[in-house]
Design an enzyme around this catalytic site. Sequence first.
Site, PDB file in Angstrom:
ATOM      1  CB  THR A  76      -1.150   0.014   1.255  1.00  0.00           C
ATOM      2  OG1 THR A  76      -1.994  -0.718   0.987  1.00  0.00           O
ATOM      3  CG2 THR A  76      -1.635   1.321   1.486  1.00  0.00           C
ATOM      4  CG  ASN A 153      -6.936  -7.722  -4.781  1.00  0.00           C
ATOM      5  OD1 ASN A 153      -6.815  -6.619  -5.491  1.00  0.00           O
ATOM      6  ND2 ASN A 153      -7.664  -7.413  -4.111  1.00  0.00           N
ATOM      7  CD  GLN A 181      -2.973 -11.301  -4.244  1.00  0.00           C
ATOM      8  OE1 GLN A 181      -2.722 -12.161  -4.116  1.00  0.00           O
ATOM      9  NE2 GLN A 181      -4.214 -10.727  -2.822  1.00  0.00           N
ATOM     10  CB  SER A 201       2.886  -7.415  -0.376  1.00  0.00           C
ATOM     11  OG  SER A 201       2.524  -7.322   0.968  1.00  0.00           O
ATOM     12  CG  HIS A 203       0.757  -9.293   4.544  1.00  0.00           C
ATOM     13  ND1 HIS A 203      -0.246  -9.974   4.287  1.00  0.00           N
ATOM     14  CD2 HIS A 203       1.015  -7.886   3.528  1.00  0.00           C
ATOM     15  CE1 HIS A 203      -1.276  -8.945   3.561  1.00  0.00           C
ATOM     16  NE2 HIS A 203      -0.582  -8.149   3.561  1.00  0.00           N
ATOM     17  CB  THR A 241      14.381   3.745  12.550  1.00  0.00           C
ATOM     18  OG1 THR A 241      14.882   4.513  12.851  1.00  0.00           O
ATOM     19  CG2 THR A 241      15.313   2.276  12.872  1.00  0.00           C
ATOM     20  CB  CYS A 326      -7.407  -3.845   1.863  1.00  0.00           C
ATOM     21  SG  CYS A 326      -6.136  -3.761   1.631  1.00  0.00           S
TER      22      CYS A 326
END
Length: 382
Positions: A76, A153, A181, A201, A203, A241, A326
């Site tokens: 995102t 997705n 995806q 991404s 995850h 960071t 989402c």
Amino acid sequence: MKKPVYLDYAATTPVDPAVAEEMIKYLTPDGVFGNPASRSHGFGWQAEAAVEAARGQVASLIHADPREIVWTSGATESDNLAIKGAVIGREKAHVVTSAIEHKAVVDTCQWLETRGVEVTWLEPGSDGVVLPEQVFEALRPETVLVSLMLVNNELGSVNDIAAIGKELRDRGVLFHVDAAQAAGKLPVDVTELSVDLMALSGHKVYGPKGVGALYVRRSPDVRIEAQIHGGGHERGMRSGTLPTHQIVGMGKAFAIAQNNLDDEARLLESLRALFLQGLSGLSGVTLNGSEASRVPGIVNLSFDGVDAESLMLGLRNLAVSSGSACASATIEPSYVLRGIGLSDEQAHRALRFSVGRYTTPDEIAFASAQIVDVVTRLRAVR
């Protein structure tokens, strides 16, 4: 009670145990816990080395140069950085995208519209695929960016990114692709695809949540404006960071995906076939999306005469989705399904099933049998 069967891998994947094992080495006092930006001592040097190694692993999966990988908090943020970073500051700008992109792209482009940027919203075919010709016809002299996803997705449909990218490169128009995806499920080569910016991404590829990356092409150099300021990290494109443990986890996950890409594709294809075979005796089932141009892990189905919410309530031992995670805060029918021409009623009858690395044939058999049973009972009481 039977443990629920997880068929929502498109929403998120569990962390691979090897990834979790690697991540813990970068959290504890006896591990590599330093700040990668601390250049004055060994703790920082070790953390920086780990971050750069992971950068190389992510780059390798998409055949990029490690210097082209910018760490973010997820796809995102990567989408926001790519789109806003390419457009903001231009005196006159036009963007081309589609009506069924991920919300991270849709909402960002709608935000740009409120600030004077013109956006053309392409309508895909009923199979969820945007044709290259549609993109080319929408281009204008002031077109700055085209943003399209590689894999949808909700539908699993795949766009012909290579054909689009080559033409855009020849015309000097930047091309952003959301590949959240696609990574780890399809072969992805940013050079062959002629992509300038690509969102990734962690995850979605059996890595941790809260970490992602943006590919930014270096040759010739693509310049985007930073959206987060405060230290000039990541070559000035994204300050903050760096979370070493998450980055190491994403790198490890991408390395595993690269080593198992073909085997995993075959596994998901076999699970998909088994799932659909188990539903073959059930009438009134419609596949949403493309049968020809798709990834194997996502199946979106509509069930005649059955509301998806009622069906999900009946499927108590199955974890499935009525759309994108989402967009799950709304009870509105899926904008993706409406975007491919389905009516509100048809969209309300659809569920997304997505399988993954840890799905078993027994789970698929259980899931398909339960779906047949619940759909049959719901239809009987209409």
